[in-house]
Design an enzyme around this catalytic site. Structure first.
Site, PDB file in Angstrom:
ATOM      1  N   ALA A   1      -7.472  13.373  11.494  1.00  0.00           N
ATOM      2  CA  ALA A   1      -7.519  14.072  12.785  1.00  0.00           C
ATOM      3  C   ALA A   1      -8.363  15.455  12.817  1.00  0.00           C
ATOM      4  CB  ALA A   1      -6.243  14.182  13.493  1.00  0.00           C
TER       5      ALA A   1
ATOM      6  N   GLU B   1       2.077  -1.408  -4.497  1.00  0.00           N
ATOM      7  CA  GLU B   1       0.809  -0.642  -4.731  1.00  0.00           C
ATOM      8  C   GLU B   1      -0.139  -1.045  -5.687  1.00  0.00           C
ATOM      9  OE1 GLU B   1      -0.811   1.930  -3.099  1.00  0.00           O
ATOM     10  OE2 GLU B   1      -2.219   1.573  -4.869  1.00  0.00           O
TER      11      GLU B   1
ATOM     12  N   GLY C   1       0.924  -1.193   0.238  1.00  0.00           N
ATOM     13  CA  GLY C   1       0.098   0.049   0.039  1.00  0.00           C
ATOM     14  C   GLY C   1       0.889   1.320   0.132  1.00  0.00           C
TER      15      GLY C   1
ATOM     16  N   HIS D   1       9.680  37.833   1.934  1.00  0.00           N
ATOM     17  CA  HIS D   1      10.884  37.127   1.157  1.00  0.00           C
ATOM     18  C   HIS D   1      12.058  36.770   2.117  1.00  0.00           C
ATOM     19  CE1 HIS D   1      13.317  36.572  -1.827  1.00  0.00           C
ATOM     20  NE2 HIS D   1      14.672  37.511  -1.232  1.00  0.00           N
TER      21      HIS D   1
ATOM     22  N   GLY E   1       0.055   4.434   0.122  1.00  0.00           N
ATOM     23  CA  GLY E   1      -0.750   5.528   0.694  1.00  0.00           C
ATOM     24  C   GLY E   1       0.259   6.235   1.712  1.00  0.00           C
ATOM     25  N   VAL E   2      -0.786   7.018   2.563  1.00  0.00           N
ATOM     26  CA  VAL E   2      -0.108   7.927   3.255  1.00  0.00           C
ATOM     27  C   VAL E   2       0.876   7.171   4.439  1.00  0.00           C
ATOM     28  CG1 VAL E   2      -0.680   9.908   4.758  1.00  0.00           C
ATOM     29  CG2 VAL E   2      -2.479   8.966   3.434  1.00  0.00           C
TER      30      VAL E   2
HETATM   31  P1  FAD Z   1      -9.507   7.704  17.076  1.00  0.00           P
HETATM   32  O1  FAD Z   1      -8.346   8.528  17.090  1.00  0.00           O
HETATM   33  O2  FAD Z   1      -9.259   6.354  16.347  1.00  0.00           O
HETATM   34  O3  FAD Z   1     -10.087   7.460  18.608  1.00  0.00           O
HETATM   35  C1  FAD Z   1     -11.033   6.685  18.708  1.00  0.00           C
HETATM   36  C2  FAD Z   1     -10.810   6.159  20.171  1.00  0.00           C
HETATM   37  O4  FAD Z   1     -12.149   5.574  20.688  1.00  0.00           O
HETATM   38  C3  FAD Z   1      -9.784   5.297  20.640  1.00  0.00           C
HETATM   39  O5  FAD Z   1      -8.966   5.698  21.884  1.00  0.00           O
HETATM   40  C4  FAD Z   1     -10.491   3.915  21.078  1.00  0.00           C
HETATM   41  O6  FAD Z   1      -9.845   3.182  22.091  1.00  0.00           O
HETATM   42  C5  FAD Z   1     -11.915   4.365  21.685  1.00  0.00           C
HETATM   43  N1  FAD Z   1     -12.883   3.617  21.701  1.00  0.00           N
HETATM   44  C6  FAD Z   1     -13.364   2.683  20.721  1.00  0.00           C
HETATM   45  N2  FAD Z   1     -14.468   1.947  21.002  1.00  0.00           N
HETATM   46  C7  FAD Z   1     -14.488   2.279  22.306  1.00  0.00           C
HETATM   47  C8  FAD Z   1     -15.583   1.835  23.090  1.00  0.00           C
HETATM   48  N3  FAD Z   1     -16.634   1.092  22.820  1.00  0.00           N
HETATM   49  N4  FAD Z   1     -15.331   2.387  24.469  1.00  0.00           N
HETATM   50  C9  FAD Z   1     -14.711   3.321  24.983  1.00  0.00           C
HETATM   51  N5  FAD Z   1     -13.716   3.762  23.909  1.00  0.00           N
HETATM   52  C10 FAD Z   1     -13.669   3.327  22.514  1.00  0.00           C
HETATM   53  N6  FAD Z   1      -4.483  11.937  10.626  1.00  0.00           N
HETATM   54  C11 FAD Z   1      -4.184  13.412  10.625  1.00  0.00           C
HETATM   55  O7  FAD Z   1      -4.990  14.282  10.230  1.00  0.00           O
HETATM   56  N7  FAD Z   1      -2.806  13.779  10.289  1.00  0.00           N
HETATM   57  C12 FAD Z   1      -1.755  12.862  10.418  1.00  0.00           C
HETATM   58  O8  FAD Z   1      -0.606  13.165  10.606  1.00  0.00           O
HETATM   59  C13 FAD Z   1      -2.191  11.334  10.820  1.00  0.00           C
HETATM   60  N8  FAD Z   1      -1.261  10.575  10.822  1.00  0.00           N
HETATM   61  C14 FAD Z   1      -1.695   9.138  11.150  1.00  0.00           C
HETATM   62  C15 FAD Z   1      -0.570   8.210  11.290  1.00  0.00           C
HETATM   63  C16 FAD Z   1      -0.923   7.004  11.640  1.00  0.00           C
HETATM   64  C17 FAD Z   1       0.237   5.990  11.644  1.00  0.00           C
HETATM   65  C18 FAD Z   1      -2.229   6.447  11.684  1.00  0.00           C
HETATM   66  C19 FAD Z   1      -2.610   5.330  12.040  1.00  0.00           C
HETATM   67  C20 FAD Z   1      -3.249   7.635  11.692  1.00  0.00           C
HETATM   68  C21 FAD Z   1      -2.902   8.948  11.166  1.00  0.00           C
HETATM   69  N9  FAD Z   1      -4.022   9.772  11.049  1.00  0.00           N
HETATM   70  C22 FAD Z   1      -3.534  11.284  10.815  1.00  0.00           C
HETATM   71  C23 FAD Z   1      -5.501   9.588  11.220  1.00  0.00           C
HETATM   72  C24 FAD Z   1      -5.907  10.123  12.542  1.00  0.00           C
HETATM   73  O9  FAD Z   1      -5.072   9.195  13.563  1.00  0.00           O
HETATM   74  C25 FAD Z   1      -7.325   9.791  12.727  1.00  0.00           C
HETATM   75  O10 FAD Z   1      -8.042  10.366  11.455  1.00  0.00           O
HETATM   76  C26 FAD Z   1      -8.062  10.133  13.870  1.00  0.00           C
HETATM   77  O11 FAD Z   1      -7.305   9.639  14.973  1.00  0.00           O
HETATM   78  C27 FAD Z   1      -9.509   9.943  14.055  1.00  0.00           C
HETATM   79  O12 FAD Z   1      -9.963  10.309  15.380  1.00  0.00           O
HETATM   80  P2  FAD Z   1     -11.329   9.762  15.972  1.00  0.00           P
HETATM   81  O13 FAD Z   1     -11.637  10.660  17.148  1.00  0.00           O
HETATM   82  O14 FAD Z   1     -12.260   9.639  14.904  1.00  0.00           O
HETATM   83  O15 FAD Z   1     -10.764   8.107  16.463  1.00  0.00           O
HETATM   84  P1  NAD Z   2      -4.615   4.738   2.413  1.00  0.00           P
HETATM   85  O1  NAD Z   2      -5.912   4.840   1.945  1.00  0.00           O
HETATM   86  O2  NAD Z   2      -3.922   5.967   2.542  1.00  0.00           O
HETATM   87  O3  NAD Z   2      -3.622   4.145   1.603  1.00  0.00           O
HETATM   88  C1  NAD Z   2      -3.854   2.664   1.226  1.00  0.00           C
HETATM   89  C2  NAD Z   2      -3.227   2.350  -0.167  1.00  0.00           C
HETATM   90  O4  NAD Z   2      -3.013   0.978  -0.268  1.00  0.00           O
HETATM   91  C3  NAD Z   2      -3.841   3.136  -1.560  1.00  0.00           C
HETATM   92  O5  NAD Z   2      -2.764   3.511  -2.164  1.00  0.00           O
HETATM   93  C4  NAD Z   2      -4.550   1.885  -1.902  1.00  0.00           C
HETATM   94  O6  NAD Z   2      -4.517   1.747  -3.425  1.00  0.00           O
HETATM   95  C5  NAD Z   2      -3.583   0.594  -1.810  1.00  0.00           C
HETATM   96  N1  NAD Z   2      -3.689  -0.789  -1.619  1.00  0.00           N
HETATM   97  C6  NAD Z   2      -5.205  -1.031  -1.077  1.00  0.00           C
HETATM   98  N2  NAD Z   2      -5.429  -2.326  -1.341  1.00  0.00           N
HETATM   99  C7  NAD Z   2      -4.182  -2.761  -1.857  1.00  0.00           C
HETATM  100  C8  NAD Z   2      -3.809  -4.312  -2.122  1.00  0.00           C
HETATM  101  N3  NAD Z   2      -4.574  -5.187  -2.171  1.00  0.00           N
HETATM  102  N4  NAD Z   2      -2.396  -4.291  -2.753  1.00  0.00           N
HETATM  103  C9  NAD Z   2      -1.627  -3.003  -2.730  1.00  0.00           C
HETATM  104  N5  NAD Z   2      -2.164  -1.783  -2.366  1.00  0.00           N
HETATM  105  C10 NAD Z   2      -3.216  -1.819  -1.893  1.00  0.00           C
HETATM  106  O7  NAD Z   2      -4.519   4.061   3.673  1.00  0.00           O
HETATM  107  P2  NAD Z   2      -3.511   4.023   4.853  1.00  0.00           P
HETATM  108  O8  NAD Z   2      -2.274   4.447   4.401  1.00  0.00           O
HETATM  109  O9  NAD Z   2      -3.333   2.610   5.405  1.00  0.00           O
HETATM  110  O10 NAD Z   2      -3.876   5.022   5.845  1.00  0.00           O
HETATM  111  C11 NAD Z   2      -4.917   5.001   6.651  1.00  0.00           C
HETATM  112  C12 NAD Z   2      -5.711   6.257   6.765  1.00  0.00           C
HETATM  113  O11 NAD Z   2      -5.030   6.893   7.909  1.00  0.00           O
HETATM  114  C13 NAD Z   2      -5.969   7.122   5.721  1.00  0.00           C
HETATM  115  O12 NAD Z   2      -7.167   7.356   5.462  1.00  0.00           O
HETATM  116  C14 NAD Z   2      -5.196   8.431   6.159  1.00  0.00           C
HETATM  117  O13 NAD Z   2      -5.918   9.507   6.013  1.00  0.00           O
HETATM  118  C15 NAD Z   2      -4.971   8.306   7.700  1.00  0.00           C
HETATM  119  N6  NAD Z   2      -3.564   8.582   7.667  1.00  0.00           N
HETATM  120  C16 NAD Z   2      -3.229  10.135   7.569  1.00  0.00           C
HETATM  121  C17 NAD Z   2      -2.048  10.683   7.552  1.00  0.00           C
HETATM  122  C18 NAD Z   2      -1.962  12.063   7.480  1.00  0.00           C
HETATM  123  O14 NAD Z   2      -2.857  12.715   7.415  1.00  0.00           O
HETATM  124  N7  NAD Z   2      -0.575  12.395   7.318  1.00  0.00           N
HETATM  125  C19 NAD Z   2      -1.061   9.648   8.062  1.00  0.00           C
HETATM  126  C20 NAD Z   2      -1.227   8.399   8.219  1.00  0.00           C
HETATM  127  C21 NAD Z   2      -2.655   8.032   8.127  1.00  0.00           C
END
Ligand code: FAD
Ligand code: NAD
Length: 466
Positions: free
Chosen positions: A320, A203, A180, A444, A182-183
């Site tokens: 987020a 990918e 994958g 600048h 992606g991000v």
């Molecule tokens: P979450 O942050 O997933 O929080 C949900 C919470 O609910 C969790 O703590 C979970 O334990 C809790 N929960 C679930 N079910 C229950 C229950 N029944 N009872 C009590 N608690 C429960 N987004 C960005 O905008 N910028 C970034 O740079 C970015 N980087 C990322 C990097 C990685 C590696 C990953 C995995 C994600 C990244 N994201 C980024 C995506 C971002 O983390 C999510 O979009 C964001 O956290 C979503 O927020 P949320 O509040 O919807 O849920």
């Molecule tokens: P993503 O959707 O960004 O990327 C997934 C990638 O996997 C895509 O390019 C897709 O075409 C590819 N893919 C799907 N199925 C596949 C397959 N069978 N074989 C090979 N490639 C395949 O998802 P992610 O990178 O896992 O991130 C998950 C979410 O977390 C995203 O929605 C992203 O918005 C969020 N996130 C955001 C940030 C940020 O804002 N900087 C950072 C990390 C994660």
């Protein structure tokens, strides 16, 4: 039994921000989180730890590759202390999650640790250290998402891993195969490439970051290839097999030829799935879509009128800041206000270096929608600021309406564009034309001058420095 105006389930950026805004608006608020630390995916295993590792590995790369260009010599070998790097990341997470404890306290929000499950539409049972039930007039579901996988993959969390494990490895992989492009795959792939791992990105689509503007995919591919990342595009993965410390990935390329990749780690980053396990949404009669998302209307209200849902668990970008906007939106709706979210203006950022940032429509979307547009692009390498820092990769591209000149999309690759994109969001929120941006003074020397120059190029092709 404790009674609340609002109970928020989940403490990620959606949930904790919703709770703060509800409390600010005078509602008695509870937040329920199943883990011992607040902050959800973003603070614990997402945005914050990934950025900490991106920053640390970037310093290392600068030290071994770029310091010399700046006339800085380091006698002896520069080494990575990976354990310390991971410990620093953990400390950053710890400080950040403690900040949320402080905010909950400051806003007099009651925090419950345990899994929140609906008993009915107004009662939530919390199972944790102690079991209790609370009553809530309104509930906001903010239970977020978890990594998704492919049906044939067994995530063993040791060698076949998701982003969660990739943020806490105990050794630098020799060869990390990333499924994958992606991000997550690109951000974490870049971290380990910088630290010395061989990184192969497999990918499915014909380009990386396939939802962003194609020019961004092209530029980032070029730069990351230079950095040594290998890309296998249009490859369909069909099997992942682990034998001891070795992982073999089988895929078919676009000519239907079978190819295999062998490495010591496989990062599965093919997206995330909405998370509702343990919530017992059925008990309250809440509808969940076929894709596992909680179904909501334009007010983020579920089919049960006193229950709302926000963030990754509902439709839309899994980001987020999108979750945060929705948290504020629901709190203000509950307070009788009429909030608004412009989903077209939620920016998307990839924190690789160079960074990638986007807002509004991509060129591909405008073509599909048959919108007549103008495009202005300016290369970062033409900026004095870029030459001074040595960050010459990338560009700013502005797409504007052919007739009205209104800015429809802004797409950037380059140093600090994660911060630069805010200018584009502001301009577009106020429905600026490309010429409006072109006529504003930009300090600048800054990277922001590329925004002005791209706007000049979009207005009537008159950039000053290209
Ligand atoms: P979450 O942050 O997933 O929080 C949900 C919470 O609910 C969790 O703590 C979970 O334990 C809790 N929960 C679930 N079910 C229950 C229950 N029944 N009872 C009590 N608690 C429960 N987004 C960005 O905008 N910028 C970034 O740079 C970015 N980087 C990322 C990097 C990685 C590696 C990953 C995995 C994600 C990244 N994201 C980024 C995506 C971002 O983390 C999510 O979009 C964001 O956290 C979503 O927020 P949320 O509040 O919807 O849920
Ligand atoms: P993503 O959707 O960004 O990327 C997934 C990638 O996997 C895509 O390019 C897709 O075409 C590819 N893919 C799907 N199925 C596949 C397959 N069978 N074989 C090979 N490639 C395949 O998802 P992610 O990178 O896992 O991130 C998950 C979410 O977390 C995203 O929605 C992203 O918005 C969020 N996130 C955001 C940030 C940020 O804002 N900087 C950072 C990390 C994660």
């Amino acid at each position: 039994m404790s009674k609340y105006d609002v109970a928020v389930i989940g403490s990620g950026p959606g949930g904790y921000v919703a709770a703060i805004r509800c409390a600010q608006l005078g509602m008695k608020t509870a937040i329920i989180e199943k883990y011992n630390t607040l902050g959800g995916t973003c603070l614990n295993v997402g945005c914050i730890p990934s950025k900490a590792l991106l920053d640390s590995s970037h310093h290392y790369e600068d030290a071994i590759k770029h310091f010399e260009d700046h006339g800085i010599e380091i006698p002896g070998e520069v080494k990575v202390n990976f354990k310390k790097m991971i410990e620093r990341k953990a400390a950053v997470v710890d400080q950040t999650t403690k900040g949320i404890d402080f905010l909950m306290n400051k806003n007099k929000i009651d925090v419950f640790t345990g899994i929140g499950a609906f008993k009915d539409a107004t009662h939530i049972e919390i199972s944790g250290d102690k079991n209790e039930t609370i009553e809530a007039k309104n509930t906001i579901i903010a239970t977020g998402s978890k990594p998704s996988s492919l049906p044939f993959i067994e995530i063993d969390k040791e060698r076949v891993i998701t982003s969660t494990e990739a943020l806490s490895l105990t050794e630098i992989p020799k060869h990390m195969i990333v499924i994958g492009g992606g991000v997550i795959g690109l951000e974490l792939g870049q971290v380990y490439r910088r630290l010395g791992a061989e990184v192969s990105v497999v990918e499915y689509m014909d380009r990386i970051i396939p939802t962003m503007d194609a020019a961004q995919s092209k530029e980032l591919t070029k730069v990351m290839k230079k950095q040594g990342v290998k890309f296998y595009l249009s490859h369909k993965v069909s099997a992942v097999e682990r034998k001891k410390n070795e992982v073999t990935i089988t895929a078919t390329d676009k000519k239907d030829k079978e190819v295999t990749f062998t490495g010591d780690y496989c990062l599965v980053s093919v997206g995330r799935r909405p998370y509702t396990d343990g919530l017992k949404a059925d008990n309250a009669g809440i509808k969940i879509t076929e894709r596992g998302q909680i179904e909501v209307n334009e007010h983020l209200q579920t089919n049960i009128s006193n229950i709302y849902a926000i963030g990754d668990v509902v439709k839309g970008a899994m980001l987020a800041h999108k979750a945060e906007e929705e948290g504020v939106f629901v709190a203000e709706t509950l307070a009788g206000q009429k909030p608004h979210i412009n989903y077209n203006l939620i920016p998307g950022v990839v924190y690789t270096w160079p960074e990638v940032a986007s807002v509004g429509k991509t060129e591909e979307q405008l073509k599909d929608e048959k919108v007549e547009y103008k495009s202005g692009q300016f290369p970062m390498r033409a900026l004095g600021r870029s030459r001074a820092s040595g960050d010459t990769d990338g560009f700013v591209k502005i797409l504007s309406d052919a007739k009205t000149d209104e800015v429809l999309g802004v797409h950037m690759v380059g140093a600090r564009v994660a911060d630069l994109i805010s200018e584009a969001v502001t301009a577009m929120e106020f429905r600026a034309s490309a010429e409006d941006i072109a006529r504003m003074s930009h300090a600048h020397p800054t990277y922001a001058e590329a925004v002005k120059e791209a706007a000049l190029a979009a207005t009537d092709n008159r950039p000053l420095h290209a």
